[in-house]
Motif scaffolding. Sequence first.
Motif, mmCIF file in Angstrom:
data_model
loop_
_atom_site.group_PDB
_atom_site.id
_atom_site.type_symbol
_atom_site.label_atom_id
_atom_site.label_comp_id
_atom_site.label_asym_id
_atom_site.label_seq_id
_atom_site.Cartn_x
_atom_site.Cartn_y
_atom_site.Cartn_z
ATOM 1 N N ALA A 111 0.835 -1.208 0.000
ATOM 2 C CA ALA A 111 0.000 0.000 0.000
ATOM 3 C C ALA A 111 0.865 1.252 0.000
ATOM 4 N N ALA A 112 1.900 1.249 0.837
ATOM 5 C CA ALA A 112 2.765 2.421 0.943
ATOM 6 C C ALA A 112 3.657 2.603 -0.279
ATOM 7 N N GLU A 113 4.203 1.497 -0.792
ATOM 8 C CA GLU A 113 5.166 1.602 -1.884
ATOM 9 C C GLU A 113 4.513 1.715 -3.249
ATOM 10 N N LEU A 114 3.497 0.910 -3.514
ATOM 11 C CA LEU A 114 2.963 0.805 -4.872
ATOM 12 C C LEU A 114 1.512 1.245 -5.025
ATOM 13 N N CYS A 121 -1.935 -3.483 -7.890
ATOM 14 C CA CYS A 121 -1.546 -3.645 -6.482
ATOM 15 C C CYS A 121 -2.589 -3.019 -5.569
ATOM 16 N N ALA A 122 -3.076 -1.848 -5.934
ATOM 17 C CA ALA A 122 -4.093 -1.175 -5.111
ATOM 18 C C ALA A 122 -5.338 -2.045 -4.975
ATOM 19 N N ARG A 123 -5.749 -2.717 -6.055
ATOM 20 C CA ARG A 123 -6.924 -3.607 -5.976
ATOM 21 C C ARG A 123 -6.681 -4.755 -5.011
ATOM 22 N N GLU A 126 -6.817 -3.414 -1.454
ATOM 23 C CA GLU A 126 -8.222 -3.185 -1.087
ATOM 24 C C GLU A 126 -8.938 -4.496 -0.787
ATOM 25 N N ARG A 127 -8.683 -5.515 -1.586
ATOM 26 C CA ARG A 127 -9.317 -6.821 -1.362
ATOM 27 C C ARG A 127 -8.929 -7.376 0.007
ATOM 28 N N SER A 128 -7.669 -7.258 0.361
ATOM 29 C CA SER A 128 -7.203 -7.738 1.654
ATOM 30 C C SER A 128 -7.837 -6.933 2.788
ATOM 31 N N TRP A 129 -7.853 -5.623 2.628
ATOM 32 C CA TRP A 129 -8.456 -4.775 3.655
ATOM 33 C C TRP A 129 -9.957 -5.017 3.768
ATOM 34 N N ILE A 171 2.933 -0.220 10.133
ATOM 35 C CA ILE A 171 3.909 0.735 9.600
ATOM 36 C C ILE A 171 4.785 1.293 10.722
ATOM 37 N N VAL A 172 4.157 1.743 11.803
ATOM 38 C CA VAL A 172 4.919 2.321 12.910
ATOM 39 C C VAL A 172 5.811 1.259 13.545
ATOM 40 N N GLY A 173 5.288 0.044 13.710
ATOM 41 C CA GLY A 173 6.085 -1.031 14.287
ATOM 42 C C GLY A 173 7.321 -1.345 13.466
ATOM 43 N N LYS A 174 7.187 -1.214 12.161
ATOM 44 C CA LYS A 174 8.312 -1.504 11.271
ATOM 45 C C LYS A 174 9.426 -0.458 11.417
ATOM 46 N N ALA A 175 9.042 0.774 11.639
ATOM 47 C CA ALA A 175 10.020 1.858 11.641
ATOM 48 C C ALA A 175 10.476 2.287 13.036
#
Length: 194
Positions: A111-114, A121-123, A126-129, A171-175
Amino acid sequence: MARTKEFDPDAALQAALELFWQRGYEATSIADLVEHLGIGRASIYATFGSKSELYLKALDRYDEMRDPGLIAELSRPGPALPGVRTMFRRFAAESTAEDSRLRGCLVSNTAAELGPHDAACARRVERSWDHLETLLHASLVRAQAQGELPADRDPRALARMLLVLAQGLRIVGKASTDPARVHDAAEQALALLD
């Protein structure tokens, strides 16, 4: 006469998934894939298509591997909110666990990168979310019907809030190097269910 494949496409796809998950799409070159998968460039293209097509197949694989425990947690008979709380706390724990923290969640990473510039990728994101939101919504509707969640709460809006916060935890956990940041946020989100 067609040559037989001298590699296991399923194992190669799993290896590609792991590499993309570790490095991201842009930072993974075809040369990296050739080296990591141990197969030739022509074999990659013949079996999976372009790098972009391989990434989409890897993202689909990731989605297929979706945690089966998630559905079990959110659909146990009896009170529904404990399952929601367990799931959300597990997301926070996974987001700060040293062995998985740096990889994050492939869906969130995508989601963040692509997501902003790649419609395919966005589709998939969205499907996962949509899947997670639907599971959360069903649990919250059940919680409301059982009297665990006040009648004036909107289960759909709460499910969406939890989805967005879960992705933020990833995202926050990763960074972040401060696990308390993630865990405190998770507990504050869960307090909204009281």
